[in-house]
Scaffold this active site. Structure first.
Site, PDB file in Angstrom:
ATOM      1  N   HIS A 164      15.489  80.396  46.893  1.00  0.00           N
ATOM      2  CA  HIS A 164      16.706  81.203  46.887  1.00  0.00           C
ATOM      3  C   HIS A 164      17.351  81.316  48.265  1.00  0.00           C
ATOM      4  CE1 HIS A 164      16.553  82.183  42.668  1.00  0.00           C
ATOM      5  NE2 HIS A 164      15.250  82.288  42.810  1.00  0.00           N
TER       6      HIS A 164
ATOM      7  N   HIS B 284      15.916  72.954  36.468  1.00  0.00           N
ATOM      8  CA  HIS B 284      16.787  72.713  37.617  1.00  0.00           C
ATOM      9  C   HIS B 284      16.755  71.203  37.851  1.00  0.00           C
ATOM     10  CE1 HIS B 284      16.957  76.971  39.295  1.00  0.00           C
ATOM     11  NE2 HIS B 284      16.000  77.062  38.378  1.00  0.00           N
TER      12      HIS B 284
ATOM     13  N   HIS C 214      20.046  85.055  34.263  1.00  0.00           N
ATOM     14  CA  HIS C 214      19.130  85.507  35.316  1.00  0.00           C
ATOM     15  C   HIS C 214      19.821  86.725  35.908  1.00  0.00           C
ATOM     16  CE1 HIS C 214      16.901  84.415  39.314  1.00  0.00           C
ATOM     17  NE2 HIS C 214      17.447  85.606  39.444  1.00  0.00           N
TER      18      HIS C 214
ATOM     19  N   HIS D 254      14.473  75.345  30.703  1.00  0.00           N
ATOM     20  CA  HIS D 254      14.812  75.947  32.001  1.00  0.00           C
ATOM     21  C   HIS D 254      14.572  74.910  33.098  1.00  0.00           C
ATOM     22  CE1 HIS D 254      14.877  79.849  34.571  1.00  0.00           C
ATOM     23  NE2 HIS D 254      15.185  78.803  35.326  1.00  0.00           N
TER      24      HIS D 254
ATOM     25  N   HIS E 272      12.959  84.021  32.541  1.00  0.00           N
ATOM     26  CA  HIS E 272      11.865  84.732  33.228  1.00  0.00           C
ATOM     27  C   HIS E 272      12.020  86.248  33.080  1.00  0.00           C
ATOM     28  CE1 HIS E 272      14.997  84.377  36.245  1.00  0.00           C
ATOM     29  NE2 HIS E 272      14.700  83.113  36.477  1.00  0.00           N
TER      30      HIS E 272
ATOM     31  N   HIS F 234      23.768  83.397  36.656  1.00  0.00           N
ATOM     32  CA  HIS F 234      22.706  83.517  37.657  1.00  0.00           C
ATOM     33  C   HIS F 234      23.122  84.500  38.735  1.00  0.00           C
ATOM     34  CE1 HIS F 234      19.649  82.572  40.622  1.00  0.00           C
ATOM     35  NE2 HIS F 234      19.034  81.821  39.726  1.00  0.00           N
TER      36      HIS F 234
END
Length: 569
Positions: A322, A138, A248, A136, A274, A221
């Site tokens: 976010h 980014h 997600h 995971h 998650h 996502h």
């Protein structure tokens, strides 16, 4: 007459043997050696006056006649399949043997031949694990890779293009142009890499072109809109082209609730990120999806384990990652809906039960890329303190718990993403991605990181000193982290479709490109030691979590091992 030696003297010379126990760093976790494949009185060890000398433990054979390139002597292996003492042979960058090293002309039972072409790494007193896999990522900045390698991570899977706003929030490398640039960028980094395309599209052609461009998976996502239609479309393409889908889910429940997401998945294999929900997902009950047989649930490390500080730090992290505005009440409410004491506490226990299968970082997007392994074993420690020994363990050791937790960061992410033929465990035939730990620093500071059979990272002293050990000693990149040594020691994972289409040749990639395979035939039952499927229910008013009718709750930790004692700066 055999020569007798005390256990302490033996351990100090050759490392611990069967029946010896070791405390891992400053945790309460105890490891006990289950088997010893070295032969008492015939052990190999390098050094002045030691065994690996010509005509003694070193044979006259050539490399073409089976001599290994590297031998790690008297290593204590911790892996999902066992905790064993053995020598490890490495040849052509892969693990070629686990067992007894030496000279078959003078020693019995040798299956790892040491010769003039062999380098030696002293494994005595060290614990060996497979290089960890962080699934995971980014890819926000390239400096993450050095930080991850320094912690014992040798494979990084995820998405991104750098510090773009989309990458800060989502693990997607969108489109052929960006996928191509990231594949080319991967040439310069000493870890295995793979990139996820953006999975949020109902038009299958928009997804297929990303997989054919070299994506090793697709990521759905919520910030791009994880609707039931997108879920169905993405999984259909994944089934067609054999790549994994990571998801997600929809925190706001705008396009449906967790039941609607389960319905849209239609029993197909999916990796849920998650899965507790603080990192995102149907509020407040995404956690119940971990009981589905087709779902491979993972955690990210900001909630690992539950501590006094967990809730407090999450709100600010969420707002930044976010792209939320603290001046907008709806944005604040969105963030607060994801942070629940009850589900985070339950997550600890579900990991200990083996119901959550994987732990990853969520690097720079609420997670810390260099703390995947330490957070994993902090969770194991906390659960031992709060829940006691697992039923499979006893008062002497925590072997089953240790194997369960090491699986979460090695073999299970490898299986989930179709790369377990190459990485994820200490097994013959796999890439020699190995991490050597001194027991006092286990889980927090590797002593050596071997990448594709060569040392890529090590604790090293002053380069101007007369010996390697004078202070300051700290982790530094080694020779195989530079130049053209990277290409033969590291893999780039692509879809098999992209490899067949000639993407590596078109992009002039020098690294070995390996296909992801068999991602669509697996299930929760494929997860080693982490395949439990309890029926999960969440009280919508109190957020309390129940597994098979039993309330899952625990107190936050007030202090943890593998923390400030080791990290003074």
């Amino acid at each position: 007459m055999p020569f007798k030696i005390s256990r302490q003297a033996y351990a100090e010379t050759y490392g611990p043997t069967k029946g010896d126990r070791i405390r891992l760093a400053d945790t309460d976790l105890i490891l006990e050696v289950e088997q010893d494949h070295t032969h008492y009185g015939d052990e190999v060890k390098f050094g002045g006056g030691k065994v690996i000398r010509d005509g003694m433990g070193q044979s006259q054979q050539s490399r073409d006649n089976g001599v290994v390139d590297t031998v790690i002597t008297n290593a204590l292996i911790l892996d999902w399949w066992g905790i064993v003492k053995a020598d490890i042979g490495i040849k052509d960058g892969k693990i070629s043997g686990i067992g007894k090293a030496g000279n078959p002309d003078t020693q019995e039972g040798v299956n790892i031949i040491v010769g003039a072409s062999t380098e030696a790494i002293a494994g005595e007193g060290s614990i060996i694990t497979a290089g960890a896999i962080d699934s995971h990522i980014h890819f926000i900045c390239p400096q993450q890779i050095e930080t991850a390698l320094a912690s014992g991570v040798t494979t990084m899977l995820g998405g991104g293009t750098g510090p773009a706003t989309g990458t800060n929030a989502t693990t997607c490398t969108p489109g052929a142009f960006h996928i191509s640039r990231m594949l080319q960028s991967a040439e310069g980094f000493p870890v295995n890499l793979g990139f996820f395309g953006k999975g949020n599209a109902t038009n299958k052609a928009a997804l297929e072109e990303q997989v054919r461009a070299g994506a090793c998976g697709l990521k759905l996502h919520e910030d791009w809109g994880t609707t039931p239609a997108c879920i169905d479309s993405c999984l259909s393409v994944a089934d067609q082209l054999d790549v994994q889908v990571c998801i997600h889910t929809d925190t706001l429940n705008e396009a449906g609730f967790v039941e609607d997401t389960i319905k849209a998945i239609k029993g197909r294999t999916i990796h849920t990120f998650h899965t507790e929900g603080a990192g995102g997902g149907h509020a407040p009950d995404i956690i119940k999806i971990c009981g589905e047989s087709n779902v491979i649930p993972s955690s990210t490390n900001p909630t690992r384990p539950f501590t006094l500080n967990t809730l407090e730090e999450h709100l600010d992290m969420l707002m930044v990652c976010h792209h939320l505005d603290p001046k907008i009440p709806e944005d604040v409410a969105f963030a607060e809906s994801r942070i629940r004491r009850e589900t985070i506490a339950a997550e600890d226990i579900l990991h200990d039960l083996g119901a959550f299968s994987i732990i990853a970082s969520d690097s720079q997007a609420m997670g810390r890329v260099g703390e995947v392994i330490s957070r994993t074993f902090q969770t194991a420690h906390k659960m031992k303190v709060q829940r006691g020994a697992l039923p499979e363990d006893n008062q002497r050791n925590d072997n089953h718990r240790l194997k369960r937790y090491i699986s979460k960061v090695t073999i299970n992410p490898a299986i989930a993403h179709g790369i377990s033929a190459h990485v994820g465990s200490v097994e013959v035939g796999k890439l020699a991605d190995l991490v050597l730990w001194k027991p006092g620093f286990f889980g927090i500071k590797p002593d050596l990181v071997v990448k594709g059979g060569c040392i890529a990272w090590a604790q090293m002293g002053d380069a101007n000193a007369s010996i390697p050990t004078p202070q300051p000693v700290h982790g530094r990149p080694m020779f195989s982290s530079f130049g053209k040594a990277i290409s033969p020691t590291c893999l780039t994972f692509l879809s098999e479709n992209a490899i067949d289409a000639g993407v590596p040749e078109r992009l002039k990639l020098e690294r070995t490109c390996a296909p992801v395979k068999d991602t669509r035939k697996i299930s929760k039952q494929s997860m080693k030691l982490n395949d439990a499927r309890p029926k999960i229910e969440v009280d919508p008013q109190t957020y309390e979590v129940f597994a098979n009718g039993e309330l899952l709750t625990c107190e936050p930790a007030e202090s943890l091992p593998l923390a400030q004692r080791y990290l003074l700066l």
